[in-house]
Every structure is written in structure tokens, then in C-alpha cells.
Design a protein around this motif. Structure first.
Motif, PDB file in Angstrom:
ATOM      1  N   CYS A 110     -14.234  14.403 -29.854  1.00 52.20           N
ATOM      2  CA  CYS A 110     -14.804  14.315 -28.503  1.00 52.20           C
ATOM      3  C   CYS A 110     -16.071  15.158 -28.449  1.00 52.20           C
ATOM      4  O   CYS A 110     -16.024  16.385 -28.604  1.00 52.20           O
ATOM      5  N   THR A 111     -17.189  14.487 -28.240  1.00 54.39           N
ATOM      6  CA  THR A 111     -18.491  15.150 -28.327  1.00 54.39           C
ATOM      7  C   THR A 111     -19.075  15.453 -26.951  1.00 54.39           C
ATOM      8  O   THR A 111     -18.574  14.971 -25.940  1.00 54.39           O
ATOM      9  N   LEU A 112     -20.117  16.288 -26.942  1.00 55.47           N
ATOM     10  CA  LEU A 112     -20.808  16.691 -25.711  1.00 55.47           C
ATOM     11  C   LEU A 112     -19.888  17.501 -24.797  1.00 55.47           C
ATOM     12  O   LEU A 112     -19.830  17.263 -23.595  1.00 55.47           O
ATOM     13  N   ILE A 113     -19.209  18.480 -25.395  1.00 59.22           N
ATOM     14  CA  ILE A 113     -18.340  19.388 -24.631  1.00 59.22           C
ATOM     15  C   ILE A 113     -19.171  20.620 -24.227  1.00 59.22           C
ATOM     16  O   ILE A 113     -19.757  21.295 -25.080  1.00 59.22           O
ATOM     17  N   PHE A 114     -19.211  20.863 -22.939  1.00 57.94           N
ATOM     18  CA  PHE A 114     -19.974  22.012 -22.427  1.00 57.94           C
ATOM     19  C   PHE A 114     -19.140  22.922 -21.520  1.00 57.94           C
ATOM     20  O   PHE A 114     -19.682  23.850 -20.922  1.00 57.94           O
ATOM     21  N   SER A 115     -17.827  22.616 -21.367  1.00 59.51           N
ATOM     22  CA  SER A 115     -16.987  23.501 -20.537  1.00 59.51           C
ATOM     23  C   SER A 115     -15.571  23.496 -21.077  1.00 59.51           C
ATOM     24  O   SER A 115     -15.156  22.567 -21.788  1.00 59.51           O
ATOM     25  N   GLY A 117     -12.898  23.141 -19.324  1.00 58.39           N
ATOM     26  CA  GLY A 117     -12.147  22.069 -18.670  1.00 58.39           C
ATOM     27  C   GLY A 117     -12.272  20.765 -19.441  1.00 58.39           C
ATOM     28  O   GLY A 117     -11.290  20.028 -19.619  1.00 58.39           O
ATOM     29  N   GLN A 118     -13.467  20.487 -19.922  1.00 58.45           N
ATOM     30  CA  GLN A 118     -13.670  19.266 -20.716  1.00 58.45           C
ATOM     31  C   GLN A 118     -12.858  19.336 -22.010  1.00 58.45           C
ATOM     32  O   GLN A 118     -12.232  18.357 -22.418  1.00 58.45           O
ATOM     33  N   ALA A 119     -12.863  20.522 -22.634  1.00 60.16           N
ATOM     34  CA  ALA A 119     -12.114  20.687 -23.886  1.00 60.16           C
ATOM     35  C   ALA A 119     -10.617  20.488 -23.646  1.00 60.16           C
ATOM     36  O   ALA A 119      -9.926  19.851 -24.452  1.00 60.16           O
ATOM     37  N   LEU A 120     -10.119  21.009 -22.528  1.00 61.89           N
ATOM     38  CA  LEU A 120      -8.694  20.894 -22.189  1.00 61.89           C
ATOM     39  C   LEU A 120      -8.306  19.427 -21.989  1.00 61.89           C
ATOM     40  O   LEU A 120      -7.279  18.969 -22.499  1.00 61.89           O
ATOM     41  N   LEU A 121      -9.130  18.705 -21.255  1.00 58.51           N
ATOM     42  CA  LEU A 121      -8.866  17.269 -21.026  1.00 58.51           C
ATOM     43  C   LEU A 121      -8.805  16.495 -22.345  1.00 58.51           C
ATOM     44  O   LEU A 121      -7.890  15.701 -22.564  1.00 58.51           O
ATOM     45  N   ALA A 122      -9.782  16.741 -23.204  1.00 61.15           N
ATOM     46  CA  ALA A 122      -9.846  16.008 -24.475  1.00 61.15           C
ATOM     47  C   ALA A 122      -8.646  16.357 -25.357  1.00 61.15           C
ATOM     48  O   ALA A 122      -8.091  15.482 -26.025  1.00 61.15           O
ATOM     49  N   ALA A 123      -8.243  17.629 -25.335  1.00 64.19           N
ATOM     50  CA  ALA A 123      -7.079  18.038 -26.143  1.00 64.19           C
ATOM     51  C   ALA A 123      -5.817  17.368 -25.603  1.00 64.19           C
ATOM     52  O   ALA A 123      -4.977  16.899 -26.370  1.00 64.19           O
ATOM     53  N   LYS A 124      -5.688  17.320 -24.296  1.00 62.01           N
ATOM     54  CA  LYS A 124      -4.515  16.675 -23.694  1.00 62.01           C
ATOM     55  C   LYS A 124      -4.457  15.184 -24.048  1.00 62.01           C
ATOM     56  O   LYS A 124      -3.382  14.604 -24.184  1.00 62.01           O
ATOM     57  N   ILE A 151     -12.206  28.457 -25.230  1.00 59.02           N
ATOM     58  CA  ILE A 151     -11.421  27.293 -25.688  1.00 59.02           C
ATOM     59  C   ILE A 151     -10.363  27.741 -26.709  1.00 59.02           C
ATOM     60  O   ILE A 151      -9.224  27.277 -26.672  1.00 59.02           O
ATOM     61  N   ARG A 152     -10.738  28.681 -27.579  1.00 60.72           N
ATOM     62  CA  ARG A 152      -9.775  29.190 -28.582  1.00 60.72           C
ATOM     63  C   ARG A 152      -8.545  29.767 -27.878  1.00 60.72           C
ATOM     64  O   ARG A 152      -7.401  29.504 -28.232  1.00 60.72           O
ATOM     65  N   LEU A 153      -8.811  30.558 -26.823  1.00 60.72           N
ATOM     66  CA  LEU A 153      -7.718  31.196 -26.060  1.00 60.72           C
ATOM     67  C   LEU A 153      -6.818  30.133 -25.430  1.00 60.72           C
ATOM     68  O   LEU A 153      -5.583  30.198 -25.545  1.00 60.72           O
ATOM     69  N   ILE A 154      -7.432  29.150 -24.804  1.00 63.02           N
ATOM     70  CA  ILE A 154      -6.652  28.098 -24.121  1.00 63.02           C
ATOM     71  C   ILE A 154      -5.823  27.295 -25.124  1.00 63.02           C
ATOM     72  O   ILE A 154      -4.629  27.067 -24.913  1.00 63.02           O
ATOM     73  N   GLU A 161      -3.051  21.164 -31.073  1.00 65.33           N
ATOM     74  CA  GLU A 161      -3.433  20.988 -32.482  1.00 65.33           C
ATOM     75  C   GLU A 161      -4.872  20.527 -32.630  1.00 65.33           C
ATOM     76  O   GLU A 161      -5.420  20.503 -33.740  1.00 65.33           O
ATOM     77  N   THR A 162      -5.503  20.153 -31.529  1.00 64.24           N
ATOM     78  CA  THR A 162      -6.915  19.735 -31.547  1.00 64.24           C
ATOM     79  C   THR A 162      -7.763  20.838 -32.181  1.00 64.24           C
ATOM     80  O   THR A 162      -7.624  22.014 -31.821  1.00 64.24           O
ATOM     81  N   GLU A 163      -8.621  20.457 -33.122  1.00 62.36           N
ATOM     82  CA  GLU A 163      -9.444  21.466 -33.790  1.00 62.36           C
ATOM     83  C   GLU A 163     -10.759  21.704 -33.047  1.00 62.36           C
ATOM     84  O   GLU A 163     -11.378  20.751 -32.557  1.00 62.36           O
ATOM     85  N   ILE A 164     -11.140  22.963 -32.976  1.00 59.18           N
ATOM     86  CA  ILE A 164     -12.416  23.327 -32.343  1.00 59.18           C
ATOM     87  C   ILE A 164     -13.519  23.180 -33.385  1.00 59.18           C
ATOM     88  O   ILE A 164     -13.533  23.890 -34.397  1.00 59.18           O
ATOM     89  N   LEU A 165     -14.420  22.231 -33.129  1.00 56.77           N
ATOM     90  CA  LEU A 165     -15.521  21.946 -34.056  1.00 56.77           C
ATOM     91  C   LEU A 165     -16.804  22.467 -33.401  1.00 56.77           C
ATOM     92  O   LEU A 165     -17.382  21.802 -32.543  1.00 56.77           O
ATOM     93  N   ALA A 166     -17.179  23.673 -33.763  1.00 60.53           N
ATOM     94  CA  ALA A 166     -18.372  24.283 -33.157  1.00 60.53           C
ATOM     95  C   ALA A 166     -19.601  23.480 -33.593  1.00 60.53           C
ATOM     96  O   ALA A 166     -19.914  23.412 -34.779  1.00 60.53           O
ATOM     97  N   ALA A 167     -20.275  22.858 -32.612  1.00 57.77           N
ATOM     98  CA  ALA A 167     -21.401  21.970 -32.919  1.00 57.77           C
ATOM     99  C   ALA A 167     -22.694  22.550 -32.359  1.00 57.77           C
ATOM    100  O   ALA A 167     -22.684  23.568 -31.670  1.00 57.77           O
TER     101      ALA A 167
END
Ligand code: E4P
Length: 218
Positions: A110-115, A117-124, A151-154, A161-167
Motif C-alpha cells: 500500500c503506497t502513498l502512506i502519510f499518516s 491512520g492510513q497505515a492502520l487501515l491498510a494493515a487491517k 506506525i511501529r508502535l501501533i 504482520e504487515t511490514e513497514i517499508l520505509a519509502a
């Protein structure tokens, strides 16, 4: 920490892969355009070539912005090669598509993550990767690494299990800071990856060793 290269340039990909430290590739429509790759067949052929160079995940981005279009494009991309990860923009239609692909066992980024909340939605929704763009946040005086930390904390709180891909990594310090925070992956240009190797004391030390060796060995 996994290292991905963020480019569609084949010579940069080959050079990074030859170092033995490259785990995957990310591309986006701007990077493809920069290489002059135009037209459906040419784009698909280019993705295939990248997949044949690098034994690892290769993110290929959909152009559609509606659910049906993303599913159609994503399925074609995923059928191209087992290395393909379908890259989907962070919009609500994209969330639906991520859920669809997740149920089918097709990996997504999931690309273009800037918050957060967006990361949480995509992980869910079951994204394999989420891509927070740290450089672009830094560009607008907002802490990119601060977002990665959040995002790491959340994700750790709930065991996502969604991986954080720092872009949108721009320089070596971005990579170091992401590694300190515990981002799973970073994607950046070849220049940032190679710059990790630089230190003036290494250069001075090597020169000295070679000069001392030459003194007695001729
Ligand atoms: C992520 O996958 C994007 O391709 C990328 O990192 C964007 O970086 P930029 O901000 O340098 O364009």
C-alpha cells in the motif's frame, strides 16, 4: 532490515544486486516514465526483466483508481511472475482491493502512506507492506521518521504482520534512523545505499595500509 532499491533503471538494479545485499525492488509510474517505458506491453516486459534480475519482491503499481480496475490490473501483474507484489494507492477503493488480494494470497504494497491512520487501515485490510514516504514528509517540514516510529508502535501493539517499508528514502541517515526504529524494509536510490559504505577514516586507513605495504614490498 531488508533493502529494496527504488528505481526502474536496470543498470542501477543490476549494480545493487551485484553487491549481494539487495532484497527487492520498488517502482512507481513516475520511475517507469523516467526510464521511458511506455505502453502496456513494454511496461509488463520491463517488470518481467526486473523479476528475472532480482530474486525477491518487485512492487509493480496499478494505474486504475477504482476497485474493479485495480483488481483487473493487479491480477495481470501478479500472473506475470511470482516475485510481483501489487502496489496499490492508499485510497478507499485501494483498501477494498488490498482486502480482495489478501484473501486470494496475492501480496500487496500500500503506497502513498502519510499518516498512522492510513497505515492502520491498510494493515487491517491485510497489506503485505505499507509504504510511508518519509522524504516527502520531511519536504513539508513534518517528521518522516516520526511517522515510522508511530506506525511501529501501533503495529507492535496489535501484532500486525504487515511490514513497514520505509519509502522515499533520500540519504544514508534516513536508512540508519529507520533501522534504529525497526522498519522492516527500506527502499531508496542506489546513491543512498552506496553512501552507507563511505567513511573518510576508512579511505585514510586503507591508503596508509597500502603505502606501508608498498614501502617494504616495493
Ligand atoms: C515508494 O515505493 C516510492 O516509489 C518512492 O519511494 C517515492 O520516493 P520519492 O519521494 O523519492 O519519489
Amino acid at each position: 532490515m531488508k533493502f529494496f532499491i527504488d528505481t526502474a533503471n536496470l543498470s542501477d538494479i543490476k549494480e545493487a544486486y551485484s553487491l549481494g545485499i539487495l532484497d527487492g525492488v520498488t517502482t512507481n509510474p513516475s520511475l517507469m516514465a523516467k526510464e521511458g517505458i511506455a505502453g502496456y506491453d513494454a511496461v509488463m516486459k520491463h517488470y518481467l526483466t526486473i523479476c528475472e534480475i532480482v530474486d525477491g519482491p518487485v512492487s509493480a503499481e496499478v494505474i486504475a483508481t477504482d476497485f474493479e480496475g485495480m483488481v483487473r490490473e493487479g491480477e495481470a501483474l501478479a500472473a506475470l511472475h511470482s516475485n510481483i507484489v501489487v502496489k496499490i494507492p492508499m485510497i478507499l477503493e485501494g483498501i477494498k482491493a488490498i482486502k480482495y488480494f489478501s484473501k486470494k494470497g496475492i501480496r500487496t504494497n500500500c503506497t502513498l502512506i502519510f499518516s498512522a491512520g492510513q497505515a492502520l487501515l491498510a494493515a487491517k485490510a491485510g497489506a503485505t507492506y505499507i509504504s510511508p514516504f518519509l522524504g516527502r514528509l520531511d519536504d513539508v517540514s513534518t517528521s518522516g521518521t516520526g511517522l515510522i516510529q508511530q506506525i511501529r508502535l501501533i503495529f507492535d501493539n496489535y501484532g500486525f504482520e504487515t511490514e513497514i517499508l520505509a519509502a522515499s528514502v533520500r540519504h544514508p541517515m534516513h536508512i540508519i534512523e529507520c533501522a534504529e526504529i525497526g522498519a522492516d524494509v527500506m527502499t531508496g536510490p542506489l546513491s543512498a545505499i552506496k553512501a552507507l559504505a563511505n567513511h573518510p577514516l576508512t579511505d585514510i586507513g586503507l591508503q596508509q595500509f597500502l603505502a606501508d605495504h608498498a614501502k617494504v614490498n616495493g
